[in-house]
Each structure stands twice: as structure tokens, then as C-alpha cells.
Enzyme design. Structure first.
Site, short mmCIF file in Angstrom:
data_model
loop_
_atom_site.label_atom_id
_atom_site.label_comp_id
_atom_site.label_asym_id
_atom_site.label_seq_id
_atom_site.Cartn_x
_atom_site.Cartn_y
_atom_site.Cartn_z
CE LYS A 145 24.34 29.39 10.02
NZ LYS A 145 24.39 28.81 11.29
CG ASN A 150 29.17 22.80 15.30
OD1 ASN A 150 30.18 23.63 15.66
ND2 ASN A 150 28.42 21.88 15.95
N PRO A 194 20.38 24.29 9.43
CG PRO A 194 18.88 25.35 7.96
CD PRO A 194 19.17 24.90 9.20
CD GLU A 195 27.16 24.32 8.63
OE1 GLU A 195 28.06 25.04 8.43
OE2 GLU A 195 27.34 23.51 9.69
NE ARG A 201 25.36 24.08 17.59
CZ ARG A 201 25.15 24.63 16.29
NH1 ARG A 201 25.13 25.88 16.07
NH2 ARG A 201 25.07 23.68 15.31
NE ARG A 224 21.38 43.44 13.88
CZ ARG A 224 20.10 43.59 13.80
NH1 ARG A 224 19.81 45.03 14.00
NH2 ARG A 224 19.10 42.84 13.96
#
Ligand SMILES: [Zn+2]
Length: 267
Positions: free
Chosen positions: A52, A162, A2-3, A254, A121
Site C-alpha cells: 500500500k 479487508n 484502498p487496497e 476490522r 519491511r
């Protein structure tokens, strides 16, 4: 995976269902048992998404941190619980609702300090109002790394996966292999704005649609399945704008998609 749009949607949904309530927390497969014991019976104060990562803030300096990774999945519903099935890492509930989590990359309890270290981060997240994109622009302006890799690097920008990577680069007319330092700053700024718009739209209807209606073969209809993206998952098919075959290559583990005509190298 999931984005950011989906992760933020989970944050909103879980906050609406559970924030302000005392939760019953357990760990049916045993792997999260010490964490579940810490959280059980406590009130959930808020749910936040950064890139995420999801953070569920409980009282007494406790934060549940979840990263779904490639295989993590949530399910939720109205009580009663369904039969526990499979490797169920975490389950929480109120008298009204339940939530199940399976297969996450990370599910741990952090104090506020550890949470801040982790959040620091993560690169600026286009879906957060407090995001400061300048840090990302400055980093990209100094980097020889291809822009396609920088956009997926969660320490540079948080939440882009992606699909958004491929589609944002197409909409910006940027060649994916262009080194970060070659990308003009105004182009980065408009890419950031575009990311905000597309990702917010993806939160509302969960479907990531990146094509403008006028560019689709059926411009008057609702976006059809094969028409929702310009390049993502369209290798070998003709570009909607120029009819060139969409290219695909494996890149940093990817699949990367682009139109060689609409996204030419700048040099
Ligand atoms: Zn094209």
C-alpha cells in the site's frame, strides 16, 4: 482504505502523467513544505508501488513516499489548477497536468537507503513481478496467528486489505480463524495465485469483483451491485453457494466476513 489494486493503478496513472517531466511541487497547507522544496523543479524518474506504499523516484537520491491510510485521497486533472480547497498536503504539476494529495498517513522524502529499509519491511506483493512469496509461506507455516490476521499483516503480504482478505479466504474454502501453521502449503500457493488474478483484475476496472459468473444469482448479466462479493459486506445474507447466513465479527479492529458452511474449521 484502498487496497493494492488501487495503489498500483495510481502508480501507473501517475507515471503516465508525470514520469520523465520536471515537476512544480508545493505544499499548500504548509505541512510538507520542506519536502516540497527538496522536490520542486526536479525530474520525476519513476513511480513504484509496494503493497500500500507509493514511491516517486526523483534524481539526486530523493524518493517521495506516500501511504494513503484510511483518509488519504488523490485528485488529478488537466491544467489549470482548481482552487485549492481544504487541507491540501501536496500538489504537483507540469504545464499539462496537476495532482493533489489530501489527508495521507505518510508523505515524506526518503533517501534510497531509507526507502530500501522500508521496502524490506513490506511483505511480498502479489501485484509485483519481482515478488517472492516463499518468505510469506514460510512465515505463515510457523505462525499460530489466524490466517485472517496474517493476510492483513502488511509485513507478511503487501497490498491485501479487508475486501480481498474476506474473498480470498472464501474462494479458498479456508476458515478465517485457522492458525497459519494449520493451512496446507498447496492451499497457500493457490491463494497467492488467486490473489494475483483478482488483484490484477481489480486494477483494470477498479471494481473489485470476486464472484464467478456461474455463482451469481444472475449469471448471464454483468455482476450486479449485491453480487460482486461472496461474503464481504454480506452479513446476514444467504451464501450464494449454500444459502447459509454469512457471519461477521469484529476481528483485530476490522470487520471479518465468512460463510461458516463453505469455510468450516479444519479441526
Ligand atoms: Zn456457503
Amino acid at each position: 482504505m484502498p487496497e493494492g489494486n488501487e495503489i498500483h493503478r495510481y502508480a501507473e496513472r501517475h507515471a503516465a502523467m508525470f514520469a520523465g517531466r520536471r515537476l512544480t511541487v508545493d505544499a499548500p497547507n504548509g505541512r510538507f513544505e520542506p519536502g516540497a522544496k527538496l522536490l520542486n523543479g526536479r525530474k520525476l524518474l519513476s513511480v513504484d508501488a509496494y503493497g500500500k506504499h507509493l514511491f516517486y523516484t526523483f534524481g539526486t537520491n530523493l524518493n517521495l513516499h506516500i501511504h494513503l491510510g484510511l483518509y488519504g485521497k488523490f485528485r488529478d486533472g488537466a491544467m489549470p489548477f482548481p482552487e485549492p480547497k481544504g487541507a491540501l498536503r501536496l500538489r504537483f504539476s507540469t504545464p499539462d497536468h496537476w495532482l493533489e494529495l489530501r489527508g495521507p498517513t505518510a508523505c515524506d522524502v526518503l533517501d534510497h537507503e531509507a526507502r530500501s529499509t522500508l521496502v524490506n519491511r513490506i511483505g511480498p506483493d502479489p501485484l509485483r513481478k519481482d515478488a517472492r512469496p516463499k518468505t510469506a509461506f514460510t512465515y505463515i507455516a510457523k505462525s499460530r496467528t489466524p490466517i485472517a490476521a496474517l493476510l492483513m499483516d502488511q509485513s507478511v503480504i503487501g497490498g491485501i486489505g479487508n475486501i480481498y482478505r474476506a474473498e480470498l479466504l472464501f474462494r479458498a474454502g479456508l476458515n478465517p480463524l485457522e492458525p497459519g501453521k494449520q493451512v496446507p502449503q498447496p492451499k497457500l500457493q493457490s491463494l497467492w495465485k488467486d490473489a494475483k488474478t483478482l488483484m490484477q483484475a481489480g486494477m483494470i476496472d477498479r471494481r473489485i469483483v470476486t464472484t464467478r459468473p456461474a455463482d451469481r444469482p444472475h449469471p448471464k448479466a454483468k455482476a450486479r451491485r449485491g453480487e460482486i462479493h461472496y461474503v464481504y459486506h454480506r452479513a446476514g445474507l444467504p451464501c450464494f453457494l449454500c444459502q447459509t447466513e454469512i457471519h461477521m465479527k469484529e476481528f483485530v479492529g476490522r470487520k471479518l466476513y465468512w460463510c461458516p458452511t463453505c469455510q468450516p474449521p479444519a479441526f
